[in-house]
Design an enzyme around this catalytic site. Structure first.
Site, short mmCIF file in Angstrom:
data_model
loop_
_atom_site.label_atom_id
_atom_site.label_comp_id
_atom_site.label_asym_id
_atom_site.label_seq_id
_atom_site.Cartn_x
_atom_site.Cartn_y
_atom_site.Cartn_z
N ASP A 160 64.45 -11.54 8.13
CA ASP A 160 64.89 -12.19 9.60
C ASP A 160 65.57 -13.69 9.19
O ASP A 160 65.19 -14.10 8.08
CB ASP A 160 63.51 -12.83 10.36
CG ASP A 160 63.91 -13.08 11.70
OD1 ASP A 160 63.21 -12.46 12.69
OD2 ASP A 160 64.55 -14.07 12.16
N ARG A 194 68.99 -14.86 42.65
CA ARG A 194 69.97 -15.43 41.76
C ARG A 194 71.02 -14.34 41.85
O ARG A 194 70.91 -13.32 41.95
CB ARG A 194 69.34 -15.01 40.44
CG ARG A 194 69.58 -15.84 39.21
CD ARG A 194 68.70 -15.80 38.05
NE ARG A 194 68.47 -14.53 37.61
CZ ARG A 194 67.55 -13.93 36.58
NH1 ARG A 194 66.94 -15.13 35.93
NH2 ARG A 194 67.25 -12.97 36.13
N LEU A 236 65.79 -4.52 14.90
CA LEU A 236 65.69 -5.04 15.71
C LEU A 236 66.25 -6.60 15.77
O LEU A 236 66.21 -7.24 16.84
CB LEU A 236 63.92 -5.42 16.03
CG LEU A 236 62.99 -4.27 16.05
CD1 LEU A 236 61.50 -4.92 16.00
CD2 LEU A 236 63.19 -3.46 17.14
N GLY A 261 73.79 -12.07 41.21
CA GLY A 261 74.03 -10.77 40.29
C GLY A 261 72.83 -9.97 40.11
O GLY A 261 72.55 -8.89 39.44
N ASP A 262 71.64 -10.61 40.40
CA ASP A 262 70.30 -9.97 40.42
C ASP A 262 70.17 -8.64 40.83
O ASP A 262 71.00 -8.17 41.98
CB ASP A 262 69.26 -10.75 41.05
CG ASP A 262 68.32 -11.56 39.93
OD1 ASP A 262 68.77 -11.67 38.80
OD2 ASP A 262 67.21 -11.89 40.51
N ASP A 279 70.13 -12.63 6.39
CA ASP A 279 71.11 -12.63 7.53
C ASP A 279 71.46 -10.88 7.36
O ASP A 279 72.33 -10.64 6.50
CB ASP A 279 71.88 -13.37 7.49
CG ASP A 279 72.70 -13.39 8.92
OD1 ASP A 279 72.59 -12.39 9.31
OD2 ASP A 279 73.60 -14.26 8.75
N TYR A 304 76.42 -7.66 26.20
CA TYR A 304 75.18 -7.24 25.54
C TYR A 304 74.82 -5.86 25.80
O TYR A 304 74.50 -5.04 24.85
CB TYR A 304 73.97 -8.21 26.04
CG TYR A 304 72.69 -7.86 25.84
CD1 TYR A 304 72.24 -8.18 24.39
CD2 TYR A 304 72.02 -6.92 26.24
CE1 TYR A 304 70.94 -8.18 24.08
CE2 TYR A 304 70.56 -6.60 25.98
CZ TYR A 304 69.95 -7.13 24.89
OH TYR A 304 68.75 -6.87 24.46
C1 UD2 Z 1 67.75 -8.51 32.73
C2 UD2 Z 1 68.15 -9.50 31.85
C3 UD2 Z 1 69.46 -10.08 32.60
C4 UD2 Z 1 70.13 -8.86 32.99
C5 UD2 Z 1 69.49 -7.91 33.75
C6 UD2 Z 1 70.23 -6.76 34.04
C7 UD2 Z 1 66.55 -10.63 30.48
C8 UD2 Z 1 65.57 -11.70 30.34
N1 UD2 Z 1 67.08 -10.61 31.59
O1 UD2 Z 1 67.17 -9.31 33.82
O2 UD2 Z 1 70.11 -10.88 31.71
O3 UD2 Z 1 70.61 -8.21 31.92
O4 UD2 Z 1 68.30 -7.53 33.18
O5 UD2 Z 1 69.57 -5.90 34.94
O6 UD2 Z 1 66.62 -9.75 29.45
N2 UD2 Z 1 62.94 -14.78 38.56
C9 UD2 Z 1 62.25 -15.56 39.14
N3 UD2 Z 1 61.98 -16.95 38.84
C10 UD2 Z 1 62.29 -17.34 37.54
C11 UD2 Z 1 62.96 -16.17 36.64
C12 UD2 Z 1 63.32 -14.97 37.39
O7 UD2 Z 1 62.03 -15.23 40.43
O8 UD2 Z 1 62.00 -18.29 37.25
C13 UD2 Z 1 63.26 -13.32 38.99
C14 UD2 Z 1 64.51 -13.15 38.76
O9 UD2 Z 1 65.33 -13.52 39.78
C15 UD2 Z 1 64.62 -11.47 38.87
C16 UD2 Z 1 63.18 -11.11 38.36
O10 UD2 Z 1 62.45 -12.40 38.33
O11 UD2 Z 1 64.83 -11.04 40.27
C17 UD2 Z 1 63.40 -10.49 36.85
O12 UD2 Z 1 64.07 -11.52 36.18
P1 UD2 Z 1 64.31 -11.31 34.60
O13 UD2 Z 1 65.31 -12.33 34.10
O14 UD2 Z 1 63.16 -11.53 33.64
O15 UD2 Z 1 64.72 -9.73 34.11
P2 UD2 Z 1 65.99 -8.95 34.92
O16 UD2 Z 1 65.48 -7.53 34.87
O17 UD2 Z 1 66.32 -9.43 36.30
#
Ligand code: UD2
Length: 311
Positions: free
Chosen positions: A32, A274, A79, A276-277, A57, A147
């Site tokens: 690491d 958020r 990993l 794009g969620d 590295d 990513y």
């Molecule tokens: C993951 C990835 C993201 C993107 C996505 C694609 C991670 C950490 N995030 O997001 O970058 O690639 O997959 O599908 O790998 N939330 C809250 N409050 C907070 C933080 C988050 O409500 O303080 C919500 C967020 O809006 C979402 C849910 O929690 O609806 C999960 O969020 P996340 O970032 O842990 O994971 P994800 O699957 O949305």
């Protein structure tokens, strides 16, 4: 017993995978560079005579070749990575170097030293905004970030090398992993790590949207076990598999567990969803069971309770 080299061994998943393999009696060599990994994560492992560590590295040409040639591991669990989707958006070049080129260097180091197995940290991010749930491995891959694209490219690089040079390659497509040692530092860190930190600091959390969104949250202990199986189980073939529970948990359900342990903290605030969620994400768990004999054992409630207690 096997000798396994783990790249990214000081990271969240890497350190738990190290602990799992050591507990099973295997020998582990970690590498690491502490870019996102932390020395503290290896505190337990460092007590074991079966563990040795190399600060270095993986993305630096030659560095891994030398280590693999001297260690001669039975398998490599790769990993080490740029782990933030967000960082891959702001720095796609670095994402290319750490998540694609480094994977090629791992494949080459394995080939040159005759390593027989590689286990790779892939991600559900390769699927993009999948709408047909649960997500099966054969679904069309449409990554929506550098990513996710890099993880998909890495799978192809490793599987191609594996087929050409007789290396068994297992690509582990992790869903939403949570547990102790996950870094909550950025607003884009995994939601469970952010919630855990805030409750621990006596602060309430913010839910983006109504909290009905669901994820396939899997405990890092299950992920570590899946990695150990993929690296050491005899007689398995190359392939890809979701590493997930096959169960959907809503944010509201997760918050309920925190609420039980922190009754004095104000209930969550809600903010706009958020941008794009995705609303729902859920993996199909059958392939990991068929190929590795793996199925998740830790319930979200138990995993969260452990996280809240242990930190
Ligand atoms: C993951 C990835 C993201 C993107 C996505 C694609 C991670 C950490 N995030 O997001 O970058 O690639 O997959 O599908 O790998 N939330 C809250 N409050 C907070 C933080 C988050 O409500 O303080 C919500 C967020 O809006 C979402 C849910 O929690 O609806 C999960 O969020 P996340 O970032 O842990 O994971 P994800 O699957 O949305």
């Amino acid at each position: 017993m096997a000798k396994i080299l783990i790249t990214g061994s000081a990271g969240f998943i890497g350190s738990h995978t190290t602990d799992r393999l050591l507990a099973d009696g295997h020998t582990v060599v970690g590498i690491d560079n502490f870019r996102t990994g932390r020395r503290q994560n290896l505190a337990e492992a460092s007590k074991s005579p079966q563990f040795s560590f190399h600060e270095g590295d993986v993305a630096k040409p030659g560095e891994l070749d030398a280590l693999v040639a001297s260690v001669k591991p039975d398998g490599i669990i790769h990993l080490a990575a740029l782990v933030s989707v967000q960082e891959s958006m702001t720095n796609p070049d670095l994402n290319y170097s750490l998540n694609i080129h480094a994977t090629h260097l791992v494949a080459e180091a394995a080939r040159k030293s005759g390593v027989k197995r590689i286990v790779f940290a892939s991600s559900a991010a390769i699927y993009g905004d999948a709408t047909a749930l649960p997500i099966r491995e054969g679904l069309e891959k449409k990554p929506i970030s550098p990513y996710g694209a890099a993880k998909l490219a890495s799978e192809a690089i490793l599987l191609g090398h594996g087929a050409a040079f007789g290396i068994t390659v297992r690509c582990q497509r992790y869903f939403n992993v949570f547990g102790p040692r996950q870094d909550p530092a950025s607003p884009y860190s995994g939601v469970i790590s952010i919630f855990d930190r805030r409750y621990r600091d006596g602060k309430s959390v913010t839910i983006y949207g109504d909290g009905q969104q669901t994820r396939d949250f899997i405990s890092v202990h299950d992920v570590a076990r899946a990695n150990a199986l993929a690296a050491t189980k005899p007689g398995i073939a190359s392939g890809v598999a979701n590493i997930c529970t096959g169960r959907a948990t809503s944010l509201l359900d997760a918050v309920k567990v925190f609420g039980k342990h922190y009754p004095q903290i104000a209930p969550p605030a809600h903010a706009a969803p958020r941008t794009g969620d995705i609303i729902h994400s859920l993996g199909a768990a059958d392939e990991a069971h068929a190929a590795l004999g793996f199925s998740a054992q830790v319930s979200v409630e138990d995993g969260l309770t452990e996280l809240i207690r242990v930190g």
